[in-house]
Scaffold this active site. Structure first.
Site, mmCIF file in Angstrom:
data_model
loop_
_atom_site.group_PDB
_atom_site.id
_atom_site.type_symbol
_atom_site.label_atom_id
_atom_site.label_comp_id
_atom_site.label_asym_id
_atom_site.label_seq_id
_atom_site.Cartn_x
_atom_site.Cartn_y
_atom_site.Cartn_z
ATOM 1 N N LEU A 1 0.840 -1.281 0.033
ATOM 2 C CA LEU A 1 0.084 -0.064 0.087
ATOM 3 C C LEU A 1 0.789 1.248 -0.075
ATOM 4 O O LEU A 1 0.374 2.301 0.135
ATOM 5 C CB LEU A 1 -0.970 0.053 0.936
ATOM 6 N N CYS A 2 2.146 1.135 -0.089
ATOM 7 C CA CYS A 2 2.963 2.437 -0.272
ATOM 8 C C CYS A 2 2.943 2.947 -1.561
ATOM 9 O O CYS A 2 3.059 1.839 -2.475
ATOM 10 C CB CYS A 2 4.547 2.222 0.061
ATOM 11 N N HIS A 3 2.973 4.062 -2.093
ATOM 12 C CA HIS A 3 2.885 4.615 -3.129
ATOM 13 C C HIS A 3 4.343 4.676 -3.773
ATOM 14 O O HIS A 3 5.388 4.958 -3.031
ATOM 15 C CB HIS A 3 2.412 6.061 -3.290
ATOM 16 N N MET B 1 8.181 6.323 5.081
ATOM 17 C CA MET B 1 8.351 4.820 5.138
ATOM 18 C C MET B 1 9.562 4.645 4.179
ATOM 19 O O MET B 1 10.649 3.727 4.280
ATOM 20 C CB MET B 1 7.288 4.313 4.273
ATOM 21 N N GLU B 2 10.079 5.549 3.123
ATOM 22 C CA GLU B 2 11.277 5.117 2.545
ATOM 23 C C GLU B 2 12.512 5.678 3.522
ATOM 24 O O GLU B 2 13.557 4.956 3.537
ATOM 25 C CB GLU B 2 11.457 6.528 1.375
ATOM 26 N N ASP C 1 24.275 -8.423 8.372
ATOM 27 C CA ASP C 1 24.684 -9.448 7.442
ATOM 28 C C ASP C 1 26.269 -9.534 7.193
ATOM 29 O O ASP C 1 26.640 -10.683 7.212
ATOM 30 C CB ASP C 1 23.954 -9.274 5.923
#
Length: 159
Positions: free
Chosen positions: A76-78, A114-115, A129
């Site tokens: 749902l993120c653009h 969000m980015e 990692d």
């Protein structure tokens, strides 16, 4: 609580928010994260003696790439045309930590929180990692939004 979730319609279905009526404004978001590790692990990162290479440079690039892929990872993120992504990593020997700061920017109809959060998380995961062969007990912590500017809700700064 008067606020409603924006990604759920009145019937409880998931929806991508319609931003077509929002004004195009400059929007910026900054997020932070930390990777806590053993002292020896941090020393090896700072000395550049890990087999996988330069941890901080690889994690920086991974964070930038992660920000650009946010819409592919978070439902749902653009998909956004980011105009700037900056990821900075620094070592803090007092805390045996690698700290990550990510800032994303664009001119658009929706924010870039969000980015920025994805950028710092992917960078932190990359540190993990690259170092897990010598320190599986590392902790990724304190992932948080620290600044959001632009849009109708204005400025948010973490207290």
């Amino acid at each position: 609580m008067g606020d409603q979730f924006t990604h759920i319609d009145k019937d409880g279905n998931a929806v991508m928010v319609d931003v077509s009526d929002k004004d195009i404004t400059e929007r910026t978001a900054t997020a932070k994260a930390s990777v806590i590790m053993q002292e020896e692990t941090l020393n090896r990162i700072m000395a550049g003696t890990l087999k996988k290479g330069d941890v901080l440079s690889v994690a920086q690039l991974a964070g930038i790439m992660g920000a650009k892929k946010t819409a592919d990872l978070i439902p749902l993120c653009h998909p956004l045309a980011l105009t700037s992504v900056k990821v900075e990593l620094s070592c803090d020997p007092d805390r045996n930590a690698v700290d990550v700061v990510g800032t994303c920017k664009l001119k658009g109809r929706t924010g870039v929180e969000m980015e920025a959060l994805t950028a710092v998380t992917v960078a932190a995961l990359t540190v993990y990692d690259m170092c897990k062969a010598i320190d599986k007990g590392m902790t990724i912590t304190d992932v948080r939004l620290t600044l959001k500017e632009g849009g109708k809700s204005g400025t948010f700064v973490t207290p």
